[in-house]
Design a protein around this motif. Structure first.
Motif, PDB file in Angstrom:
ATOM      1  N   GLN A  14       0.774  -1.209   0.015  1.00 45.05           N
ATOM      2  CA  GLN A  14      -0.072   0.006  -0.031  1.00 45.05           C
ATOM      3  C   GLN A  14       0.706   1.124  -0.035  1.00 45.05           C
ATOM      4  O   GLN A  14       1.965   1.366   0.510  1.00 45.05           O
ATOM      5  N   TYR A  28      -4.465  -7.898  12.432  1.00 41.94           N
ATOM      6  CA  TYR A  28      -5.772  -8.908  12.527  1.00 41.94           C
ATOM      7  C   TYR A  28      -5.614  -9.414  11.149  1.00 41.94           C
ATOM      8  O   TYR A  28      -5.601  -9.104  10.191  1.00 41.94           O
ATOM      9  N   ARG A  29      -6.123 -11.012  11.561  1.00 41.67           N
ATOM     10  CA  ARG A  29      -6.355 -11.695  10.201  1.00 41.67           C
ATOM     11  C   ARG A  29      -7.604 -11.522   9.914  1.00 41.67           C
ATOM     12  O   ARG A  29      -7.952 -11.440   8.612  1.00 41.67           O
ATOM     13  N   TRP A  30      -8.608 -10.898  10.707  1.00 44.26           N
ATOM     14  CA  TRP A  30     -10.001 -10.628   9.982  1.00 44.26           C
ATOM     15  C   TRP A  30     -10.222  -9.014  10.377  1.00 44.26           C
ATOM     16  O   TRP A  30      -9.553  -8.385  10.997  1.00 44.26           O
ATOM     17  N   ASP A  31     -11.161  -8.422   9.611  1.00 44.34           N
ATOM     18  CA  ASP A  31     -11.550  -7.070   9.736  1.00 44.34           C
ATOM     19  C   ASP A  31     -11.940  -6.736  11.300  1.00 44.34           C
ATOM     20  O   ASP A  31     -12.625  -7.563  11.695  1.00 44.34           O
ATOM     21  N   PRO A  32     -11.174  -5.800  11.776  1.00 44.93           N
ATOM     22  CA  PRO A  32     -11.537  -5.451  13.030  1.00 44.93           C
ATOM     23  C   PRO A  32     -13.115  -5.195  13.451  1.00 44.93           C
ATOM     24  O   PRO A  32     -13.487  -5.662  14.672  1.00 44.93           O
ATOM     25  N   GLU A  33     -13.799  -4.688  12.485  1.00 38.28           N
ATOM     26  CA  GLU A  33     -15.349  -4.583  12.789  1.00 38.28           C
ATOM     27  C   GLU A  33     -16.048  -5.940  12.883  1.00 38.28           C
ATOM     28  O   GLU A  33     -16.949  -6.062  13.823  1.00 38.28           O
ATOM     29  N   ILE A  34     -15.251  -6.887  12.250  1.00 35.13           N
ATOM     30  CA  ILE A  34     -16.125  -8.189  12.350  1.00 35.13           C
ATOM     31  C   ILE A  34     -15.824  -8.897  13.743  1.00 35.13           C
ATOM     32  O   ILE A  34     -16.741  -9.342  14.450  1.00 35.13           O
ATOM     33  N   GLU A  36     -15.233  -6.789  16.484  1.00 35.16           N
ATOM     34  CA  GLU A  36     -16.108  -6.142  17.714  1.00 35.16           C
ATOM     35  C   GLU A  36     -17.494  -6.624  17.378  1.00 35.16           C
ATOM     36  O   GLU A  36     -18.280  -6.885  18.606  1.00 35.16           O
ATOM     37  N   ASP A  37     -17.999  -6.901  16.310  1.00 35.68           N
ATOM     38  CA  ASP A  37     -19.365  -7.476  16.125  1.00 35.68           C
ATOM     39  C   ASP A  37     -19.562  -8.761  16.979  1.00 35.68           C
ATOM     40  O   ASP A  37     -20.677  -9.208  17.745  1.00 35.68           O
TER      41      ASP A  37
END
Length: 201
Positions: A14, A28-34, A36-37
């Protein structure tokens, strides 16, 4: 992005408008919003015990900031926070007399006539005798009283009938002019009560 475990480095594909600063970053391996949800979903399915007082008295648990809900007579009220002077929570109500029978009282409380009510309060005396007084505002007379001279925390309680009273006060009173008393957890309830305003503190 590629992470080199041996080198402890990460290659980011990037373009940055400026070089990243010297800060700590989370990867994170996953999106932080996922994440948090998922956490919020798990927490919404757990129950937590949170004791509250069911009382018709405003500031019954003494946790409201200040003493705007209390009216003094021949005494000065304040909120105390020292651990030894608090029964439960973060605060208690201190009533320091300037004359005999000084007190801090609730606002006028509407009640049903000829109805049974229950009142209790926890107190600790630094000096003097504590008195839990039920006052008939309608007729200007005392309905009942309980007293304690204990230095340690003690719960006092009364069951009483309102007779012709349409309004009452609960007075947190000291017998002697030197009385210095800490009060907490003041409960007032009637047999016809079905709705209570729960403290949000």
């Amino acid at each position: 992005e590629m992470y080199g475990a041996d080198e402890g480095s990460i290659l980011v594909d990037q373009d940055y408008s400026a070089a990243p600063g010297a800060a700590t970053y989370d990867i994170y391996r996953w999106d932080p919003e996922i994440l948090e949800d998922a956490i919020n979903h798990a927490l919404s399915h757990r129950w937590y015990r949170f004791p509250v007082l069911l009382s018709r008295v405003t500031d019954a648990d003494m946790e409201t900031s200040g003493v705007a809900n209390w009216t003094d007579s021949d005494a000065t009220s304040s909120k105390a926070t020292a651990a030894a002077n608090v029964f439960r929570g973060a605060q208690s109500l201190r009533v320091l007399n300037s004359a005999a029978n000084g007190y801090s009282r609730t606002a006028n409380i509407d009640v049903y006539t000829s109805t049974s009510y229950y009142v209790s309060g926890v107190c600790r005396n630094d000096s003097g005798t504590a008195e839990l007084v039920v006052w008939d505002v309608t007729n200007g007379a005392q309905i009942d009283l309980a007293s304690s001279a204990e230095r340690d925390w003690k719960m006092m309680s009364l069951s009483f009938n309102t007779a012709t009273a349409k309004q009452i006060q609960i007075r947190l009173q000291g017998d002697e002019s030197t009385a210095d008393i800490f009060w907490d957890d003041l409960i007032l309830a009637g047999k016809n009560d079905f709705r209570f305003v729960v403290s949000t503190q």
